[in-house]
Design an enzyme around this catalytic site. Sequence first.
Site, short mmCIF file in Angstrom:
data_model
loop_
_atom_site.label_atom_id
_atom_site.label_comp_id
_atom_site.label_asym_id
_atom_site.label_seq_id
_atom_site.Cartn_x
_atom_site.Cartn_y
_atom_site.Cartn_z
N SER A 1 -2.53 -8.17 2.43
CA SER A 1 -2.87 -8.04 3.87
C SER A 1 -3.23 -9.46 4.72
O SER A 1 -2.65 -9.63 5.62
CB SER A 1 -4.00 -6.42 4.28
OG SER A 1 -3.87 -5.84 3.65
N LYS B 1 -17.07 -6.67 5.40
CA LYS B 1 -15.94 -7.97 6.15
C LYS B 1 -15.68 -7.99 7.19
O LYS B 1 -15.50 -6.92 7.74
CB LYS B 1 -14.67 -7.88 5.39
CG LYS B 1 -14.52 -8.09 3.88
CD LYS B 1 -13.11 -8.08 3.30
CE LYS B 1 -13.35 -7.56 1.16
NZ LYS B 1 -11.76 -6.58 0.85
N ARG C 1 -1.28 -6.52 -8.57
CA ARG C 1 0.05 -6.93 -8.59
C ARG C 1 0.07 -7.95 -9.37
O ARG C 1 0.58 -7.76 -10.11
CB ARG C 1 -0.05 -7.34 -6.68
CG ARG C 1 0.03 -6.54 -6.01
CD ARG C 1 -0.39 -7.15 -4.52
NE ARG C 1 -2.17 -7.34 -4.75
CZ ARG C 1 -3.22 -8.07 -3.89
NH1 ARG C 1 -2.38 -8.47 -2.82
NH2 ARG C 1 -3.79 -8.29 -4.56
N HIS D 1 1.33 -0.97 0.36
CA HIS D 1 0.21 0.08 -0.18
C HIS D 1 0.92 0.57 0.19
O HIS D 1 1.18 2.28 -0.64
CB HIS D 1 -1.14 -0.26 1.32
CG HIS D 1 -2.26 -1.17 1.72
ND1 HIS D 1 -2.34 -1.76 2.19
CD2 HIS D 1 -2.93 -1.27 0.09
CE1 HIS D 1 -3.40 -2.39 2.28
NE2 HIS D 1 -3.61 -2.58 0.92
O1 PNS Z 1 -9.02 -3.38 -0.35
P1 PNS Z 1 -9.82 -3.70 -1.26
O2 PNS Z 1 -11.00 -4.68 -0.04
O3 PNS Z 1 -9.61 -4.29 -2.45
O4 PNS Z 1 -10.59 -2.84 -1.51
C1 PNS Z 1 -12.20 -2.23 -1.60
C2 PNS Z 1 -12.66 -1.43 -2.10
C3 PNS Z 1 -13.11 -0.21 -0.64
C4 PNS Z 1 -11.86 -0.19 -3.00
C5 PNS Z 1 -13.94 -1.42 -2.80
O5 PNS Z 1 -14.45 -2.67 -2.00
C6 PNS Z 1 -14.62 -0.17 -2.59
O6 PNS Z 1 -15.24 0.76 -3.28
N1 PNS Z 1 -16.26 -0.53 -1.80
C7 PNS Z 1 -16.65 0.95 -1.68
C8 PNS Z 1 -18.36 0.72 -1.97
C9 PNS Z 1 -18.24 0.40 -4.19
O7 PNS Z 1 -18.31 1.66 -4.12
N2 PNS Z 1 -18.53 -0.71 -4.49
C10 PNS Z 1 -18.99 -0.12 -6.24
C11 PNS Z 1 -17.35 -0.21 -6.65
S1 PNS Z 1 -18.20 -2.06 -7.61
#
Ligand code: PNS
Length: 163
Positions: free
Chosen positions: A130, A43, A92, A19
């Site tokens: 993570s 989660k 990645r 990150h």
């Molecule tokens: O670190 P992560 O868990 O890969 O992050 C995922 C994240 C937070 C970027 C994604 O789940 C997100 O954007 N969630 C917010 C809800 C949202 O906007 N969903 C629509 C995206 S298609």
Amino acid sequence: MSERTAVYPGSFDPVTLGHLDIIDRAALIFDRIVVGVLANSGKEPLFSVEERIDLLRRTIGERPRIDVTSFDGLTVDFARSQGASAIVRGLRVVSDFESEFQMALMNRRLNPEVNTVFLMTAFSNVFISSSIIKEVCRLGGDVGDVAPPESVSAMRRKFGLDG
Ligand code: PNS
């Protein structure tokens, strides 16, 4: 020219060197980065939102023009609230691509004015996540070369490995 802001959303449970690498790369492109810790991800996180924000802030340290905050709801709404024109995500391996592409296209449908910018992580961080770091740390493995010291101590405390 107006300031170019990007949001960098994620779970950050906890922040890894992967990150941090993406934050440093994004800072070369954008004037201001707002790291957004998703609060209502569904989660079950190891760390509370406050703990994740605190670890991020301590890891980011004195780096200028980087803010950390939490958000709820849609990432595009978070981007709008921060005046951001871009969402930064790290890539990645090829297997990251499919879900990231899906997310980027959905976000574009939701707000065509916000673009997703993918940054490739350093080769040394390709296998960092993570989840893997938490598992290795919980089982007593050394994760000092893939997670910042702040995250390592916080994980060790959570897993009752210290003292
Ligand atoms: O670190 P992560 O868990 O890969 O992050 C995922 C994240 C937070 C970027 C994604 O789940 C997100 O954007 N969630 C917010 C809800 C949202 O906007 N969903 C629509 C995206 S298609």
